[in-house]
Design a protein around this motif. Structure first.
Motif, mmCIF file in Angstrom:
data_model
loop_
_atom_site.group_PDB
_atom_site.id
_atom_site.type_symbol
_atom_site.label_atom_id
_atom_site.label_comp_id
_atom_site.label_asym_id
_atom_site.label_seq_id
_atom_site.Cartn_x
_atom_site.Cartn_y
_atom_site.Cartn_z
ATOM 1 N N UNK A 119 43.804 64.236 60.336
ATOM 2 C CA UNK A 119 44.098 63.716 61.673
ATOM 3 C C UNK A 119 43.862 62.203 61.789
ATOM 4 N N UNK A 120 43.336 61.580 60.717
ATOM 5 C CA UNK A 120 43.106 60.137 60.721
ATOM 6 C C UNK A 120 44.255 59.410 60.028
ATOM 7 N N UNK A 121 44.431 58.149 60.374
ATOM 8 C CA UNK A 121 45.498 57.348 59.772
ATOM 9 C C UNK A 121 45.273 57.146 58.284
ATOM 10 N N UNK A 122 46.364 57.127 57.519
ATOM 11 C CA UNK A 122 46.272 56.840 56.092
ATOM 12 C C UNK A 122 45.786 55.412 55.879
ATOM 13 N N UNK A 123 45.205 55.182 54.708
ATOM 14 C CA UNK A 123 44.660 53.870 54.362
ATOM 15 C C UNK A 123 45.497 53.231 53.265
ATOM 16 N N UNK A 124 45.850 51.975 53.457
ATOM 17 C CA UNK A 124 46.524 51.174 52.447
ATOM 18 C C UNK A 124 46.053 49.737 52.666
ATOM 19 N N UNK A 125 44.925 49.372 52.017
ATOM 20 C CA UNK A 125 44.207 48.155 52.375
ATOM 21 C C UNK A 125 43.990 47.247 51.173
ATOM 22 N N UNK A 126 44.216 45.958 51.397
ATOM 23 C CA UNK A 126 43.933 44.916 50.411
ATOM 24 C C UNK A 126 42.754 44.078 50.911
ATOM 25 N N UNK A 127 41.794 43.803 50.018
ATOM 26 C CA UNK A 127 40.657 42.933 50.335
ATOM 27 C C UNK A 127 40.589 41.841 49.276
ATOM 28 N N UNK A 128 40.602 40.599 49.718
ATOM 29 C CA UNK A 128 40.521 39.471 48.797
ATOM 30 C C UNK A 128 39.395 38.528 49.199
ATOM 31 N N UNK A 129 38.575 38.140 48.231
ATOM 32 C CA UNK A 129 37.479 37.204 48.480
ATOM 33 C C UNK A 129 37.614 36.039 47.506
ATOM 34 N N UNK A 130 37.777 34.834 48.050
ATOM 35 C CA UNK A 130 37.910 33.631 47.237
ATOM 36 C C UNK A 130 36.699 32.735 47.471
ATOM 37 N N UNK A 131 35.978 32.424 46.398
ATOM 38 C CA UNK A 131 34.764 31.625 46.521
ATOM 39 C C UNK A 131 34.953 30.249 45.903
ATOM 40 N N UNK A 132 34.498 29.233 46.634
ATOM 41 C CA UNK A 132 34.360 27.879 46.112
ATOM 42 C C UNK A 132 32.925 27.461 46.403
ATOM 43 N N UNK A 133 32.169 27.123 45.365
ATOM 44 C CA UNK A 133 30.751 26.788 45.537
ATOM 45 C C UNK A 133 30.408 25.543 44.738
ATOM 46 N N UNK A 134 29.499 24.739 45.281
ATOM 47 C CA UNK A 134 29.028 23.540 44.615
ATOM 48 C C UNK A 134 27.505 23.512 44.639
ATOM 49 N N UNK A 135 26.907 23.376 43.454
ATOM 50 C CA UNK A 135 25.458 23.276 43.349
ATOM 51 C C UNK A 135 25.003 21.874 43.740
ATOM 52 N N UNK A 136 23.995 21.805 44.609
ATOM 53 C CA UNK A 136 23.436 20.526 45.046
ATOM 54 C C UNK A 136 22.128 20.207 44.335
ATOM 55 N N UNK A 137 21.689 21.104 43.460
ATOM 56 C CA UNK A 137 20.429 20.915 42.763
ATOM 57 C C UNK A 137 19.255 21.489 43.533
ATOM 58 N N UNK A 138 18.147 21.725 42.826
ATOM 59 C CA UNK A 138 16.922 22.267 43.398
ATOM 60 C C UNK A 138 17.153 23.610 44.106
ATOM 61 N N UNK A 139 18.134 24.375 43.624
ATOM 62 C CA UNK A 139 18.403 25.692 44.186
ATOM 63 C C UNK A 139 19.312 25.697 45.393
ATOM 64 N N UNK A 140 19.745 24.527 45.864
ATOM 65 C CA UNK A 140 20.636 24.435 47.022
ATOM 66 C C UNK A 140 22.083 24.622 46.597
ATOM 67 N N UNK A 141 22.869 25.284 47.458
ATOM 68 C CA UNK A 141 24.268 25.563 47.167
ATOM 69 C C UNK A 141 25.072 25.522 48.474
ATOM 70 N N UNK A 142 26.238 24.879 48.455
ATOM 71 C CA UNK A 142 27.170 25.002 49.570
ATOM 72 C C UNK A 142 28.367 25.811 49.076
#
Length: 274
Positions: free
Chosen positions: A183-206
């Motif tokens: 009785x529930x709708x069928x599922x046809x799903x796309x999930x995309x995750x794109x990461x861009x990260x830059x280390x700032x040093x001393x454990x910091x990251x943006x």
């Protein structure tokens, strides 16, 4: 120590102490940067538990802010020529009461559906690492509003490139329902995750790590959710346990009518094997 005091002048002892302290501090910073960079790579050989708190705001028809606590365990197994990285996503959600609808609903609180994926990742493939594997969604939600009611399966793909403190990666997942509540709708799903990260040093990251979703069964103009935003994180040590703390904000520039406009994320990642 008494013997050293007799053999060495006090200034020499102070210099040695400061040098040892400086080397220890540098090593700790290097370790923090190394772990922080590994956490940006979905194919890293680590064991970790990311806990993500999501606040959804500006949702049409809902009287307040949604909240989801998402547990996303990562367990990597290393072999001679490849590794297998297991990743799960399970959540606990709160939905406020609906308003202005034909049949308003009371607030909902409970468990969401469970997703499990794993990546088969060959080693020594050059600068561009990749992993591929299956993905399955299980109808574990305790409320119809919190899940699909369907078993879904498909494939997942990860691509990673890291250089000079930068990380670029993409994770794609496509699933289609094959069983569950008729009785529930069928599922046809796309999930995309794109990461861009830059280390700032001393454990910091943006970084920016938006979750782009496409519901292929939805009507035209209601299929895509595309967030834009980003945030900052810091790798710290609680005793000997590395913990990554972060915050991110996203604005949905493209979205279906029922999806909120804003999302605020707070992230805590416990690293058990690095």
């Amino acid at each position: 120590m008494k013997l050293l005091k007799k053999l060495l002048p006090s200034k020499a002892l102070a210099f040695i102490a400061l040098s040892v302290f400086g080397i220890t501090a540098v090593n700790a910073q290097d370790a923090a940067d190394d772990i922080a960079n590994k956490l940006q790579n979905p194919l890293s050989s680590i064991i970790a538990l990311p806990i993500q708190h999501n606040l959804g705001m500006g949702i049409p028809g809902m009287d307040g802010t949604t909240y989801t606590m998402s547990l996303q365990p990562i367990v990597a197994q290393e072999f001679e020529k490849f590794s297998i990285v297991h990743r799960g996503v399970m959540g606990l959600s709160y939905l406020p009461a609906t308003t202005g609808l034909e049949n308003n609903l009371n607030p909902q609180f409970g468990i969401t559906d469970l997703n499990y994926s794993f990546f088969f990742a060959p080693k020594n493939v050059g600068k561009l690492a990749w992993g591929i594997g299956p993905s399955i969604d299980m109808p574990t939600a305790t409320s119809d509003m919190l899940g699909t009611g369907k078993w879904s399966a498909g494939a997942s793909l990860a691509l990673v490139y890291q250089t000079n403190g930068w990380t670029f990666d993409m994770i794609f997942r496509q699933t289609v329902s094959f069983a569950g509540d008729q009785n529930r709708n069928d599922v046809n799903t796309f999930v995309g995750q794109t990461l861009i990260a830059k280390s700032l040093g001393k454990g910091w990251m943006i970084n920016t790590f938006p979750t782009i979703v496409a519901n292929w069964n939805a009507e035209k103009g209601q299929q895509w959710t595309v967030p834009v935003g980003g945030g900052i994180s810091k790798l710290v040590f609680m005793g000997k346990l590395p913990v990554n703390l972060g915050v991110q904000y996203y604005n949905n520039v493209v979205k279906p009518d029922h999806v909120g406009q804003h999302e605020l994320r707070f992230m805590t990642t416990f690293v058990f094997k690095k």
